[in-house]
Design a protein around this motif. Structure first.
Motif, PDB file in Angstrom:
ATOM      1  N   VAL A  22       4.525  42.339  19.823  1.00 33.25           N
ATOM      2  CA  VAL A  22       5.573  41.898  20.776  1.00 33.25           C
ATOM      3  C   VAL A  22       5.337  40.598  21.124  1.00 33.25           C
ATOM      4  CG1 VAL A  22       6.785  42.508  22.650  1.00 33.25           C
ATOM      5  CG2 VAL A  22       5.755  44.374  21.263  1.00 33.25           C
ATOM      6  N   VAL A  24       6.424  37.841  23.805  1.00 31.04           N
ATOM      7  CA  VAL A  24       7.145  37.735  25.088  1.00 31.04           C
ATOM      8  C   VAL A  24       7.260  36.361  25.460  1.00 31.04           C
ATOM      9  CG1 VAL A  24       6.699  38.637  27.552  1.00 31.04           C
ATOM     10  CG2 VAL A  24       5.849  39.821  25.884  1.00 31.04           C
ATOM     11  N   GLU A  36       2.850  41.108  29.434  1.00 34.83           N
ATOM     12  CA  GLU A  36       1.652  41.203  28.430  1.00 34.83           C
ATOM     13  C   GLU A  36       0.679  41.899  28.874  1.00 34.83           C
ATOM     14  OE1 GLU A  36       0.341  37.822  25.766  1.00 34.83           O
ATOM     15  OE2 GLU A  36       0.897  36.831  27.673  1.00 34.83           O
ATOM     16  N   ARG A  40      -0.208  45.595  26.623  1.00 35.18           N
ATOM     17  CA  ARG A  40      -1.465  45.529  26.151  1.00 35.18           C
ATOM     18  C   ARG A  40      -2.324  47.123  26.718  1.00 35.18           C
ATOM     19  NH1 ARG A  40      -3.254  39.315  26.724  1.00 35.18           N
ATOM     20  NH2 ARG A  40      -2.480  38.869  24.723  1.00 35.18           N
ATOM     21  N   TYR A  44       0.116  47.740  22.687  1.00 34.43           N
ATOM     22  CA  TYR A  44       0.747  46.915  21.827  1.00 34.43           C
ATOM     23  C   TYR A  44      -0.032  45.593  21.774  1.00 34.43           C
ATOM     24  CZ  TYR A  44       4.840  49.844  22.728  1.00 34.43           C
ATOM     25  OH  TYR A  44       5.924  50.677  22.879  1.00 34.43           O
ATOM     26  N   THR A  46       0.192  41.732  21.921  1.00 29.01           N
ATOM     27  CA  THR A  46       1.169  40.764  22.488  1.00 29.01           C
ATOM     28  C   THR A  46       0.788  39.415  22.319  1.00 29.01           C
ATOM     29  OG1 THR A  46       0.204  40.718  24.738  1.00 29.01           O
ATOM     30  CG2 THR A  46       1.772  42.235  24.374  1.00 29.01           C
TER      31      THR A  46
END
Length: 144
Positions: A22, A24, A36, A40, A44, A46
């Motif tokens: 991802v 951001v 983030e 996390r 995920y 990031t």
């Protein structure tokens, strides 16, 4: 970072999920760092950036599964970045694009967001649970 697993299974029997990348993007550092951290914590991967130009540059190398993108950033607007990302990924799997904004809140702004390629349009401050629900379908089991 621990390997994410499907909820409802114990860690030993749950299928492993593919890592979801991802990107951001917001010019407000606190928003990037907060999103983030939340992502996390949920497993995920990031990467945070702070301008439209950085989004376009990072998207070429990172190949994110999703981009959470502020509309009003210095330089290139989120609307222009979304359009560029859609053109960049014409033959590839398109990333999920999520707009976040505190100023572009009219229905005509949402329509413009849809026209340039945003999949979702959230108003700041956005609920982290809403963001997680939007990203959840990207977490698919890894095939052995």
């Amino acid at each position: 970072m621990p390997t994410p697993f499907v909820r409802g299974f114990d860690a030993e029997s749950a299928p492993a999920l593919r890592p979801v990348k991802v990107l951001v993007a917001d010019d407000e550092r606190d928003i990037v760092l907060t999103l983030e951290s939340i992502l996390r914590d949920e497993g995920y991967e990031t990467q945070g950036v702070y301008s439209g130009a950085e989004v376009l540059k990072k998207a070429q190398t990172l190949r994110p599964h999703a981009v959470i993108l502020d509309i009003q950033m210095p330089g290139i607007s989120g609307f222009a970045v979304a359009r560029e990302l859609r053109e960049m990924y014409t033959l590839d799997k398109q990333p999920l694009l999520v707009a976040i904004t505190g100023k572009w809140i009219k229905s005509s702004d949402r329509l413009l967001g849809a026209l340039v390629g945003f999949d979702h349009y959230l108003l700041k401050p956005c609920d982290p649970q809403t963001v997680l629900k939007l990203l959840a379908p990207l977490r698919i089991p890894i095939k052995n």
